[in-house]
Motif scaffolding. Structure first.
Motif, PDB file in Angstrom:
ATOM      1  N   ASN A  26       0.813  -1.223   0.000  1.00 20.21           N
ATOM      2  CA  ASN A  26       0.000   0.000   0.000  1.00 20.21           C
ATOM      3  C   ASN A  26       0.847   1.274   0.000  1.00 20.21           C
ATOM      4  N   LYS A  27       2.057   1.179  -0.532  1.00 24.60           N
ATOM      5  CA  LYS A  27       2.919   2.349  -0.676  1.00 24.60           C
ATOM      6  C   LYS A  27       3.338   2.496  -2.134  1.00 24.60           C
ATOM      7  N   GLU A  28       3.560   3.751  -2.547  1.00 18.69           N
ATOM      8  CA  GLU A  28       4.097   3.989  -3.887  1.00 18.69           C
ATOM      9  C   GLU A  28       5.604   4.132  -3.789  1.00 18.69           C
ATOM     10  N   LEU A  29       6.303   3.381  -4.606  1.00 15.17           N
ATOM     11  CA  LEU A  29       7.755   3.405  -4.620  1.00 15.17           C
ATOM     12  C   LEU A  29       8.250   4.110  -5.878  1.00 15.17           C
ATOM     13  N   ASN A  30       9.214   4.988  -5.696  1.00 15.50           N
ATOM     14  CA  ASN A  30       9.887   5.645  -6.816  1.00 15.50           C
ATOM     15  C   ASN A  30      11.310   5.108  -6.863  1.00 15.50           C
ATOM     16  N   PHE A  31      11.682   4.498  -7.961  1.00 15.32           N
ATOM     17  CA  PHE A  31      13.013   3.914  -8.053  1.00 15.32           C
ATOM     18  C   PHE A  31      13.529   4.031  -9.481  1.00 15.32           C
ATOM     19  N   GLY A  32      14.830   3.943  -9.614  1.00  7.19           N
ATOM     20  CA  GLY A  32      15.432   4.081 -10.934  1.00  7.19           C
ATOM     21  C   GLY A  32      16.538   3.071 -11.130  1.00  7.19           C
ATOM     22  N   GLY A  33      16.988   2.967 -12.366  1.00  3.47           N
ATOM     23  CA  GLY A  33      18.073   2.045 -12.660  1.00  3.47           C
ATOM     24  C   GLY A  33      18.311   1.918 -14.152  1.00  3.47           C
ATOM     25  N   VAL A  34      19.211   1.022 -14.476  1.00  3.67           N
ATOM     26  CA  VAL A  34      19.515   0.734 -15.876  1.00  3.67           C
ATOM     27  C   VAL A  34      18.946  -0.640 -16.216  1.00  3.67           C
ATOM     28  N   VAL A  35      18.285  -0.737 -17.349  1.00  5.38           N
ATOM     29  CA  VAL A  35      17.729  -2.014 -17.810  1.00  5.38           C
ATOM     30  C   VAL A  35      18.879  -2.839 -18.389  1.00  5.38           C
ATOM     31  N   THR A  36      19.226  -3.926 -17.714  1.00  8.14           N
ATOM     32  CA  THR A  36      20.354  -4.747 -18.168  1.00  8.14           C
ATOM     33  C   THR A  36      19.913  -5.926 -19.028  1.00  8.14           C
ATOM     34  N   ASP A  37      18.628  -6.244 -18.982  1.00  9.14           N
ATOM     35  CA  ASP A  37      18.113  -7.321 -19.840  1.00  9.14           C
ATOM     36  C   ASP A  37      16.603  -7.164 -19.961  1.00  9.14           C
ATOM     37  N   VAL A  38      16.059  -7.528 -21.104  1.00  9.18           N
ATOM     38  CA  VAL A  38      14.614  -7.459 -21.305  1.00  9.18           C
ATOM     39  C   VAL A  38      14.199  -8.535 -22.299  1.00  9.18           C
ATOM     40  N   GLN A  39      13.073  -9.162 -22.017  1.00 14.93           N
ATOM     41  CA  GLN A  39      12.519 -10.185 -22.897  1.00 14.93           C
ATOM     42  C   GLN A  39      11.045  -9.866 -23.144  1.00 14.93           C
ATOM     43  N   HIS A  40      10.710  -9.517 -24.380  1.00 12.30           N
ATOM     44  CA  HIS A  40       9.322  -9.267 -24.752  1.00 12.30           C
ATOM     45  C   HIS A  40       8.699 -10.594 -25.187  1.00 12.30           C
ATOM     46  N   ARG A  41       7.519 -10.891 -24.642  1.00 13.09           N
ATOM     47  CA  ARG A  41       6.893 -12.188 -24.902  1.00 13.09           C
ATOM     48  C   ARG A  41       5.431 -12.004 -25.305  1.00 13.09           C
ATOM     49  N   LYS A  59      17.189  -2.555 -23.643  1.00  9.21           N
ATOM     50  CA  LYS A  59      18.431  -2.845 -22.937  1.00  9.21           C
ATOM     51  C   LYS A  59      19.320  -1.603 -22.897  1.00  9.21           C
ATOM     52  N   ASN A  60      19.908  -1.355 -21.729  1.00 12.23           N
ATOM     53  CA  ASN A  60      20.797  -0.214 -21.467  1.00 12.23           C
ATOM     54  C   ASN A  60      20.066   1.123 -21.391  1.00 12.23           C
ATOM     55  N   SER A  61      18.740   1.104 -21.292  1.00 14.91           N
ATOM     56  CA  SER A  61      18.023   2.360 -21.092  1.00 14.91           C
ATOM     57  C   SER A  61      17.981   2.679 -19.596  1.00 14.91           C
ATOM     58  N   PHE A  62      17.996   3.974 -19.277  1.00 13.85           N
ATOM     59  CA  PHE A  62      17.985   4.435 -17.887  1.00 13.85           C
ATOM     60  C   PHE A  62      16.580   4.931 -17.573  1.00 13.85           C
ATOM     61  N   VAL A  63      15.914   4.280 -16.627  1.00 13.49           N
ATOM     62  CA  VAL A  63      14.504   4.580 -16.392  1.00 13.49           C
ATOM     63  C   VAL A  63      14.234   4.940 -14.933  1.00 13.49           C
ATOM     64  N   PHE A  64      13.193   5.737 -14.760  1.00  9.93           N
ATOM     65  CA  PHE A  64      12.669   6.118 -13.450  1.00  9.93           C
ATOM     66  C   PHE A  64      11.253   5.575 -13.386  1.00  9.93           C
ATOM     67  N   VAL A  65      10.956   4.808 -12.342  1.00 10.11           N
ATOM     68  CA  VAL A  65       9.693   4.073 -12.280  1.00 10.11           C
ATOM     69  C   VAL A  65       8.907   4.446 -11.031  1.00 10.11           C
ATOM     70  N   LYS A  66       7.607   4.637 -11.213  1.00  5.89           N
ATOM     71  CA  LYS A  66       6.688   4.786 -10.085  1.00  5.89           C
ATOM     72  C   LYS A  66       5.785   3.558 -10.067  1.00  5.89           C
ATOM     73  N   ALA A  67       5.765   2.861  -8.937  1.00  3.19           N
ATOM     74  CA  ALA A  67       4.961   1.642  -8.842  1.00  3.19           C
ATOM     75  C   ALA A  67       4.297   1.568  -7.472  1.00  3.19           C
ATOM     76  N   PHE A  68       3.055   1.102  -7.466  1.00  5.64           N
ATOM     77  CA  PHE A  68       2.309   0.937  -6.214  1.00  5.64           C
ATOM     78  C   PHE A  68       2.342  -0.537  -5.823  1.00  5.64           C
ATOM     79  N   VAL A  69       2.634  -0.795  -4.549  1.00  6.92           N
ATOM     80  CA  VAL A  69       2.730  -2.176  -4.067  1.00  6.92           C
ATOM     81  C   VAL A  69       1.377  -2.607  -3.506  1.00  6.92           C
ATOM     82  N   ARG A  70       0.777  -3.600  -4.143  1.00  6.19           N
ATOM     83  CA  ARG A  70      -0.514  -4.116  -3.702  1.00  6.19           C
ATOM     84  C   ARG A  70      -0.347  -5.473  -3.021  1.00  6.19           C
ATOM     85  N   GLU A  71      -1.311  -5.793  -2.185  1.00  6.92           N
ATOM     86  CA  GLU A  71      -1.280  -7.100  -1.524  1.00  6.92           C
ATOM     87  C   GLU A  71      -1.399  -8.209  -2.562  1.00  6.92           C
ATOM     88  N   GLY A  72      -0.837  -9.365  -2.239  1.00  4.47           N
ATOM     89  CA  GLY A  72      -0.899 -10.487  -3.164  1.00  4.47           C
ATOM     90  C   GLY A  72      -2.303 -11.063  -3.278  1.00  4.47           C
TER      91      GLY A  72
END
Length: 227
Positions: A56-71, A109-122
């Motif tokens: 029930n919290k919103e998290l703001n986090f960033g990083g570099v995408v080191t791998d991605v698989q589109h399916r 891959k190798n993109s630098f992103v800033f993400v906002k995500a809300f954590v919900r109960e399972g």
């Protein structure tokens, strides 16, 4: 004799270092975004090892995408897994449905992103009545390169009253004049011994908050805070 060849780019060089040695040696891919990471993120990737405390919290986090698989699912719907890495750790994420369609163009891959995500109960399993791990609702993706323009609305220059000298003020004024813009400039003059703190917003001067300005302030050993 070794034939001439093109120099590696920064990301390629760092990737090779980690591939061979297991760690980055000459730097970190996120070094150009240290201020954004420290100022606008309220969570690190290491936090995702245990999300129960973040429900029930919103998290703001960033990083570099080191791998991605589109399916694609059997029903023809797109989704993806991607690995995001910051200074603390790396973690794999999954994104589905409307969120995937909305943000898939950031998953490179190798993109630098800033993400906002809300954590919900399972989800609760109706048969076993057991709850799954907390799940993420991705609310927004943004390039780290654009974060400063989007979120830095004001800069507060911190000045110890004992350090205020004519030469320093003139150098600071020259620097701020070189970066005109529309963002609010504020000065905080303080004296720890007398427990005095005075906020002095500038009425006439506004600035463009940029990486170049902040680096120059650090070079002049001027402390600042972004709001």
């Amino acid at each position: 004799q070794v034939p001439p060849c093109e120099s590696w780019g920064t990301m390629e060089k760092l990737a090779k270092e980690k591939e061979v040695v297991g760690i980055y040696i000459s730097g970190h891919p996120l070094d150009d975004f240290k201020i954004e990471m420290n100022t606008f993120c309220n969570a690190s990737i290491a936090l995702f090892k245990d999300l129960e405390s973040c429900v029930n919290k919103e998290l703001n986090f960033g990083g570099v995408v080191t791998d991605v698989q589109h399916r694609i699912t059997k029903q023809g719907k797109g989704w993806a897994t991607f690995i995001l890495e910051d200074y603390t750790d790396s973690s794999e994420f999954r994104i589905f449905g409307e969120e995937y369609l909305k943000f898939r163009h950031f998953l490179l891959k190798n993109s630098f992103v800033f993400v906002k995500a809300f954590v919900r109960e399972g989800w609760i399993n109706k048969e076993t009545n057991k709850k799954s791990e907390p799940r993420l609702q991705f609310n927004n993706f943004q390039l780290l390169h654009d974060v400063m323009d989007s979120y830095a609305k004001k800069i507060s220059i911190q000045l110890n009253i004992k350090d205020i000298k004519n030469e320093k003020i003139m150098a600071l004024n020259d620097l701020l004049t070189m970066h005109p813009g529309s963002q609010i400039l504020n000065f905080v003059v303080y004296d720890h011994e007398e427990s005095i703190k005075l906020n002095m917003p500038s009425r006439k001067k506004k600035v463009k908050i940029s990486q170049e300005l902040l680096e120059e302030l650090e070079n002049q050993e001027v402390y600042f805070k972004l709001n």
